[in-house]
Design an enzyme around this catalytic site. Structure first.
Site, PDB file in Angstrom:
ATOM      1  N   LEU A 123       0.821  -1.214   0.000  1.00  0.00           N
ATOM      2  CA  LEU A 123       0.000   0.000   0.000  1.00  0.00           C
ATOM      3  C   LEU A 123       0.849   1.256   0.000  1.00  0.00           C
ATOM      4  O   LEU A 123       0.427   2.301  -0.497  1.00  0.00           O
ATOM      5  CB  LEU A 123      -0.897   0.009   1.249  1.00  0.00           C
ATOM      6  CG  LEU A 123      -2.010  -1.020   1.277  1.00  0.00           C
ATOM      7  CD1 LEU A 123      -2.590  -1.119   2.685  1.00  0.00           C
ATOM      8  CD2 LEU A 123      -3.094  -0.641   0.285  1.00  0.00           C
ATOM      9  N   HIS A 163      -0.555   6.968   7.800  1.00  0.00           N
ATOM     10  CA  HIS A 163       0.347   5.976   8.408  1.00  0.00           C
ATOM     11  C   HIS A 163       1.798   6.202   7.951  1.00  0.00           C
ATOM     12  O   HIS A 163       2.717   6.257   8.781  1.00  0.00           O
ATOM     13  CB  HIS A 163      -0.152   4.586   8.007  1.00  0.00           C
ATOM     14  CG  HIS A 163       0.680   3.424   8.451  1.00  0.00           C
ATOM     15  ND1 HIS A 163       0.288   2.573   9.464  1.00  0.00           N
ATOM     16  CD2 HIS A 163       1.874   2.947   8.009  1.00  0.00           C
ATOM     17  CE1 HIS A 163       1.212   1.635   9.628  1.00  0.00           C
ATOM     18  NE2 HIS A 163       2.189   1.827   8.751  1.00  0.00           N
ATOM     19  N   GLU A 164       2.000   6.348   6.646  1.00  0.00           N
ATOM     20  CA  GLU A 164       3.375   6.494   6.139  1.00  0.00           C
ATOM     21  C   GLU A 164       3.997   7.819   6.581  1.00  0.00           C
ATOM     22  O   GLU A 164       5.195   7.871   6.878  1.00  0.00           O
ATOM     23  CB  GLU A 164       3.406   6.359   4.616  1.00  0.00           C
ATOM     24  CG  GLU A 164       2.891   5.030   4.060  1.00  0.00           C
ATOM     25  CD  GLU A 164       3.541   3.795   4.639  1.00  0.00           C
ATOM     26  OE1 GLU A 164       4.660   3.878   5.173  1.00  0.00           O
ATOM     27  OE2 GLU A 164       2.903   2.721   4.572  1.00  0.00           O
ATOM     28  N   HIS A 173       5.482   1.133  14.388  1.00  0.00           N
ATOM     29  CA  HIS A 173       4.217   0.404  14.543  1.00  0.00           C
ATOM     30  C   HIS A 173       3.926   0.162  16.025  1.00  0.00           C
ATOM     31  O   HIS A 173       4.848  -0.113  16.803  1.00  0.00           O
ATOM     32  CB  HIS A 173       4.292  -0.935  13.805  1.00  0.00           C
ATOM     33  CG  HIS A 173       4.410  -0.792  12.321  1.00  0.00           C
ATOM     34  ND1 HIS A 173       5.320  -1.490  11.567  1.00  0.00           N
ATOM     35  CD2 HIS A 173       3.702  -0.013  11.443  1.00  0.00           C
ATOM     36  CE1 HIS A 173       5.172  -1.150  10.286  1.00  0.00           C
ATOM     37  NE2 HIS A 173       4.207  -0.261  10.189  1.00  0.00           N
ATOM     38  N   TRP A 175       2.740  -2.269  17.603  1.00  0.00           N
ATOM     39  CA  TRP A 175       2.996  -3.577  18.204  1.00  0.00           C
ATOM     40  C   TRP A 175       4.491  -3.802  18.443  1.00  0.00           C
ATOM     41  O   TRP A 175       4.893  -4.847  18.950  1.00  0.00           O
ATOM     42  CB  TRP A 175       2.390  -4.695  17.359  1.00  0.00           C
ATOM     43  CG  TRP A 175       3.012  -4.875  15.997  1.00  0.00           C
ATOM     44  CD1 TRP A 175       4.066  -5.691  15.688  1.00  0.00           C
ATOM     45  CD2 TRP A 175       2.639  -4.240  14.772  1.00  0.00           C
ATOM     46  NE1 TRP A 175       4.367  -5.591  14.349  1.00  0.00           N
ATOM     47  CE2 TRP A 175       3.502  -4.712  13.758  1.00  0.00           C
ATOM     48  CE3 TRP A 175       1.646  -3.307  14.418  1.00  0.00           C
ATOM     49  CZ2 TRP A 175       3.405  -4.278  12.432  1.00  0.00           C
ATOM     50  CZ3 TRP A 175       1.560  -2.890  13.100  1.00  0.00           C
ATOM     51  CH2 TRP A 175       2.424  -3.378  12.130  1.00  0.00           C
ATOM     52  N   ASP A 186       7.321   0.518  20.696  1.00  0.00           N
ATOM     53  CA  ASP A 186       7.240   1.629  19.737  1.00  0.00           C
ATOM     54  C   ASP A 186       7.784   2.914  20.351  1.00  0.00           C
ATOM     55  O   ASP A 186       7.651   3.986  19.753  1.00  0.00           O
ATOM     56  CB  ASP A 186       5.805   1.823  19.260  1.00  0.00           C
ATOM     57  CG  ASP A 186       4.875   2.267  20.378  1.00  0.00           C
ATOM     58  OD1 ASP A 186       5.311   2.326  21.556  1.00  0.00           O
ATOM     59  OD2 ASP A 186       3.700   2.563  20.081  1.00  0.00           O
ATOM     60  N   THR A 191       1.009   3.920  24.447  1.00  0.00           N
ATOM     61  CA  THR A 191       0.376   2.880  23.632  1.00  0.00           C
ATOM     62  C   THR A 191       0.550   1.533  24.335  1.00  0.00           C
ATOM     63  O   THR A 191       1.672   1.173  24.689  1.00  0.00           O
ATOM     64  CB  THR A 191       1.014   2.814  22.225  1.00  0.00           C
ATOM     65  OG1 THR A 191       2.421   2.586  22.350  1.00  0.00           O
ATOM     66  CG2 THR A 191       0.771   4.087  21.451  1.00  0.00           C
ATOM     67  N   ALA A 195       0.977  -7.499  20.880  1.00  0.00           N
ATOM     68  CA  ALA A 195       1.689  -8.602  20.234  1.00  0.00           C
ATOM     69  C   ALA A 195       1.992  -8.251  18.780  1.00  0.00           C
ATOM     70  O   ALA A 195       3.037  -7.678  18.488  1.00  0.00           O
ATOM     71  CB  ALA A 195       0.879  -9.886  20.356  1.00  0.00           C
ATOM     72  N   ASP A 227      -8.758   1.136   6.658  1.00  0.00           N
ATOM     73  CA  ASP A 227      -8.806   2.593   6.827  1.00  0.00           C
ATOM     74  C   ASP A 227      -9.904   3.039   7.789  1.00  0.00           C
ATOM     75  O   ASP A 227      -9.706   3.967   8.576  1.00  0.00           O
ATOM     76  CB  ASP A 227      -9.020   3.276   5.461  1.00  0.00           C
ATOM     77  CG  ASP A 227      -7.711   3.441   4.684  1.00  0.00           C
ATOM     78  OD1 ASP A 227      -6.714   2.778   5.032  1.00  0.00           O
ATOM     79  OD2 ASP A 227      -7.706   4.238   3.719  1.00  0.00           O
TER      80      ASP A 227
END
Ligand code: ARG
Ligand code: ZN
Ligand code: CA
Length: 254
Positions: A123, A163-164, A173, A175, A186, A191, A195, A227
């Protein structure tokens, strides 16, 4: 920065088929999404459960299509390049005219956003701060860009670019990028430790890594949900992005 940081953007449309030469309206729709998402004015933010609403941040970062080009001339902040390359990958070929793409505008002063066809289900991808100047920026699949035109569900709300750009401003990210383990981080204290990535639109709560009762913060832009499932940044994520704009990317905001 104090107040609002406003980031000039250039969108490089690199097209092989005419369909990929996306409209100005599609580009404008993406800039609008970035401005809503980074200021927490997105209308879908209400899906966040009460347990997490205290984490929601207004990053005070805004985006606009550049109005002055690198030569000092007026611009619309969009370039359009026809290519013979049917599909690009993560090898940065789209970022060089000698390899079928187009060179960036000075990466210390513009957020370069390449929009093209990508292969392998990709993506988009981003370069973190501190990398080589000539490949700095983000690359987005045309059908994951903006909210109209070629944008296709379930990635048709402009969140791939949100996101990017999060990565571009030093976010990891949520997780912790440790596969499905509980030892990665992260580097954001607010946050919940999680997992692995979440996909689709999960049901609250999704408990992993002893993070009950509320579980993973899968509503965050830095997870892998569809999204319509990603709607927020946290306060500590906003702090990391601000630190990036105050140091490595200090010449970017105007
Ligand atoms: N780099 C990720 C990928 O290419 C982007 C994920 C974006 N997620 C989204 N819902 N738009 O898979
Ligand atoms: Zn990512
Ligand atoms: Ca993890």
């Amino acid at each position: 920065f104090t107040g609002i940081a406003r980031i000039p953007c250039v969108v490089h449309v690199v097209w092989n088929t005419a369909t990929q030469n996306i409209s100005q309206a599609q580009i404008d729709s993406q800039i609008d999404v970035l401005n809503r998402d980074f200021r927490a004015t997105n209308s879908d933010i209400g899906i966040v459960p009460a347990a997490f609403t205290g984490l929601i941040a207004d990053s005070r970062i805004e985006f606009y299509l550049a109005t002055v080009d690198p030569n000092g001339n007026p611009t619309g902040g969009v370039t359009r390049t026809q290519t013979s390359t049917a599909s690009f990958g993560t090898d940065d070929k789209v970022k060089k005219s000698s390899t079928g793409g187009i060179d960036p505008w000075p990466t210390d002063r513009y957020l370069n956003i390449w929009v093209c066809q990508l292969g392998g289900g990709l993506l988009g991808y981003a370069q973190f701060p501190g990398g080589p100047a000539n490949t700095d920026g983000v690359v987005i699949l045309h059908s994951g860009f903006g909210t109209n035109g070629t944008a296709a569900a379930p990635f048709d709300l402009g969140r791939t670019t949100t996101h990017e750009v999060g990565h571009y401003l030093n976010l990891f990210h949520i997780w912790g990028d440790d596969g499905s383990g509980c030892s990665g981080s992260d580097e954001c204290a607010d946050t919940p430790n999680a997992a692995g990535p979440n996909f689709g639109v999960p049901t609250f709560p999704h408990v992993t890594c002893s993070n009950g009762p509320n579980g993973d913060l899968f509503y965050d832009y830095m997870d892998y949900t569809d999204d319509r499932g990603m709607v927020m940044f946290t306060n500590d994520q906003a702090t990391r992005m601000e630190a990036c704009l105050d140091t490595v990317r200090t010449n970017l905001p105007t």
